[in-house]
Design an enzyme around this catalytic site. Structure first.
Site, PDB file in Angstrom:
ATOM      1  N   GLY A  46       0.814  -1.215   0.000  1.00 59.03           N
ATOM      2  CA  GLY A  46       0.000   0.000   0.000  1.00 59.03           C
ATOM      3  C   GLY A  46       0.843   1.259   0.000  1.00 59.03           C
ATOM      4  O   GLY A  46       0.495   2.271  -0.610  1.00 59.03           O
ATOM      5  N   CYS A  47       1.972   1.194   0.671  1.00 62.44           N
ATOM      6  CA  CYS A  47       2.862   2.347   0.761  1.00 62.44           C
ATOM      7  C   CYS A  47       3.565   2.612  -0.567  1.00 62.44           C
ATOM      8  O   CYS A  47       3.732   3.757  -0.968  1.00 62.44           O
ATOM      9  CB  CYS A  47       3.894   2.120   1.860  1.00 62.44           C
ATOM     10  SG  CYS A  47       3.164   1.745   3.478  1.00 62.44           S
TER      11      CYS A  47
END
Length: 156
Positions: A46-47
């Site tokens: 997600g990052c």
């Protein structure tokens, strides 16, 4: 109590690229308007696919709106953050700072225990800081999701 709008940034050193290059965000934010956002971990899906790329993509637009610096903080070592910065092409757009002992994260009371990622990490959040004081703060409700802390949701 977690950080809140109106709070001053803690006087804690973070690291950029190596353990010898200290950056104090309270000093960096003096007489400036900056964005700080935190991620649970460098190179995590997600990052790397959403959160950081959104700020990299919007960096020029945000700087035209009066933002002096955009800073990403993660509880990782400075070498990992330097490698992630290179991988994500952040030069001149977003500074990636390491909080290896989670000192900054704990001072904001935004730490979360994420054992699959190695223990103490940062909750996912974004904030706008003006002259060292938090003027806008969005903390993900579950600490790790991808909604209110994204670049498109930043409240200048």
């Amino acid at each position: 109590m977690p950080a809140q709008v109106g709070d001053s940034l803690p006087n804690v050193d973070l690291y950029e690229d190596s353990p010898t290059n200290k950056v104090n965000l309270a000093q960096l934010a003096a007489n400036k308007k900056i964005i700080i956002f935190a991620v649970p971990g460098a190179f995590t899906p997600g990052c790397s696919k959403t959160h950081l790329p959104g700020f990299v993509k919007r960096a020029e637009e945000l700087k035209k709106q009066g933002i002096s610096e955009i800073v990403c903080v993660s509880v990782n070592d400075p070498f990992v953050m330097a490698a992630w910065a290179k991988d994500q092409h952040t030069a001149g757009k977003v500074r990636l700072l390491a909080d290896p002992s989670a000192a900054f994260t704990k001072a904001l009371d935004l730490a979360v225990e994420l054992n699959p990622l190695g223990g103490v990490r940062s909750k996912r959040y974004s904030m706008v800081v003006e002259n060292g004081k938090i003027i806008s703060l969005q903390i993900e409700p579950d600490g790790t999701g991808l909604s209110c802390s994204l670049a498109g949701a930043i409240k200048l």
